[in-house]
Write an enzyme that holds these catalytic residues in place. Structure first.
Site, PDB file in Angstrom:
ATOM      1  N   SER A  64      55.504 -20.019 -21.198  1.00  0.00           N
ATOM      2  CA  SER A  64      55.981 -18.306 -22.856  1.00  0.00           C
ATOM      3  C   SER A  64      55.392 -17.318 -22.646  1.00  0.00           C
ATOM      4  CB  SER A  64      56.300 -19.463 -23.470  1.00  0.00           C
ATOM      5  OG  SER A  64      57.458 -20.804 -23.397  1.00  0.00           O
TER       6      SER A  64
HETATM    7  N1  SAH Z   1      55.665 -25.154 -22.363  1.00  0.00           N
HETATM    8  C1  SAH Z   1      55.746 -24.641 -21.006  1.00  0.00           C
HETATM    9  C2  SAH Z   1      56.957 -24.059 -20.354  1.00  0.00           C
HETATM   10  C3  SAH Z   1      58.354 -24.245 -20.182  1.00  0.00           C
HETATM   11  S1  SAH Z   1      59.066 -23.897 -18.970  1.00  0.00           S
HETATM   12  C4  SAH Z   1      54.627 -24.126 -20.557  1.00  0.00           C
HETATM   13  O1  SAH Z   1      53.512 -23.962 -22.292  1.00  0.00           O
HETATM   14  O2  SAH Z   1      54.245 -23.697 -19.552  1.00  0.00           O
HETATM   15  C5  SAH Z   1      60.403 -24.746 -18.838  1.00  0.00           C
HETATM   16  C6  SAH Z   1      59.931 -26.337 -18.495  1.00  0.00           C
HETATM   17  O3  SAH Z   1      61.059 -27.456 -18.203  1.00  0.00           O
HETATM   18  C7  SAH Z   1      60.110 -26.044 -17.192  1.00  0.00           C
HETATM   19  O4  SAH Z   1      59.368 -26.083 -16.288  1.00  0.00           O
HETATM   20  C8  SAH Z   1      61.106 -26.790 -16.422  1.00  0.00           C
HETATM   21  O5  SAH Z   1      61.466 -27.258 -15.459  1.00  0.00           O
HETATM   22  C9  SAH Z   1      61.347 -28.196 -17.423  1.00  0.00           C
HETATM   23  N2  SAH Z   1      62.750 -28.270 -17.712  1.00  0.00           N
HETATM   24  C10 SAH Z   1      64.355 -28.221 -17.268  1.00  0.00           C
HETATM   25  N3  SAH Z   1      64.685 -29.413 -17.861  1.00  0.00           N
HETATM   26  C11 SAH Z   1      64.180 -30.181 -18.479  1.00  0.00           C
HETATM   27  C12 SAH Z   1      64.468 -32.021 -18.941  1.00  0.00           C
HETATM   28  N4  SAH Z   1      65.770 -32.162 -18.749  1.00  0.00           N
HETATM   29  N5  SAH Z   1      63.773 -32.560 -18.792  1.00  0.00           N
HETATM   30  C13 SAH Z   1      62.230 -32.359 -18.590  1.00  0.00           C
HETATM   31  N6  SAH Z   1      62.144 -30.876 -17.913  1.00  0.00           N
HETATM   32  C14 SAH Z   1      62.658 -29.535 -17.836  1.00  0.00           C
END
Ligand code: SAH
Length: 216
Positions: A64
């Site tokens: 993000s």
């Molecule tokens: N918080 C992260 C950015 C998140 S991007 C950081 O600091 O870098 C969103 C993430 O959510 C992705 O890696 C994606 O694979 C994950 N994601 C999507 N659906 C999900 C689910 N149902 N459970 C866990 N992770 C999930």
């Protein structure tokens, strides 16, 4: 510890992108000055590590924008010792910020390769008190519940019911809720039987894929 050649860039990021836009909590600003964001960024994007934008981290996912991390962290009102659940580990950067604030963090990621990368990043950065779990975070993580703070870092059509059940009394939950291409950042607070909801404006996240999120 050796001097960090990127500490100046990081300090400028905090001043111009985060504090200047209204994130005030001094502990949040300090945590963001401390955590070496570039260690959570792939080799290809090193030059852009402190830029005012999200960045690709592989597997179609993103880390993000720094301001969004600051805003969401401030809204969670973390105290040392809080049990915190993050859904969507990604790079591990957001989890690192929460851990530096003294939280005990469990973070759930659905893509095993991404979870592994996050664990490596956290180790490089010397961050402890973060447990990375592979699974569908829309179900929450019952073994660690209840949580004082829950953070969803992927876009969801509605707040998954299991996450609301796993909030502690007085707990906070922050999530981007809405359509697949644009969402509103919302904050829930649990007081007895009451859940209050406040909106903090438009955001864009990658989709939360799972049982209580978008269809895989
Ligand atoms: N918080 C992260 C950015 C998140 S991007 C950081 O600091 O870098 C969103 C993430 O959510 C992705 O890696 C994606 O694979 C994950 N994601 C999507 N659906 C999900 C689910 N149902 N459970 C866990 N992770 C999930």
């Amino acid at each position: 510890m050796p001097a960090d050649p990127r500490a100046g860039e990081r300090s400028a990021m905090v001043d111009t992108q985060i504090a200047a836009r209204g994130v005030r909590n001094p502990r949040v600003l300090e945590a963001m000055r401390k955590v070496p964001r570039h260690l959570f960024i792939t080799a290809e994007y090193q030059g852009a590590a402190y830029r005012d934008s999200p960045l690709p981290i592989g597997q179609g996912q993103t880390i993000s924008q720094p301001f969004i991390v600051g805003l969401m962290t401030e809204l969670l009102e973390i105290s040392p010792g809080d049990r915190v659940l993050e859904i969507g580990t990604g790079s591990g950067y957001q989890a690192a910020i929460l851990a530096v604030l003294g939280a005990d963090v469990i973070t759930v990621e659905r893509i095993p390769e991404v979870a592994r990368m996050a664990e490596e990043n956290l180790e490089k950065a010397g961050i402890s008190h973060v447990r990375v779990v592979v699974g569908d975070g829309t179900e929450g993580y019952p073994p660690g519940a209840p949580y004082q703070a829950i953070l969803v870092t992927a876009a969801t059509p509605r707040v998954p019911g299991p996450l609301i059940s796993q909030m502690a009394e007085g707990g906070r939950l922050v999530a981007p809720v809405g359509a697949r291409d644009i969402q509103e950042l919302i904050r829930l607070e649990k007081r007895g039987e009451d859940i209050t909801s406040t909106s903090f404006g438009g955001v864009v996240f990658v989709p939360l894929l799972g049982h209580y999120g978008w269809e895989v």
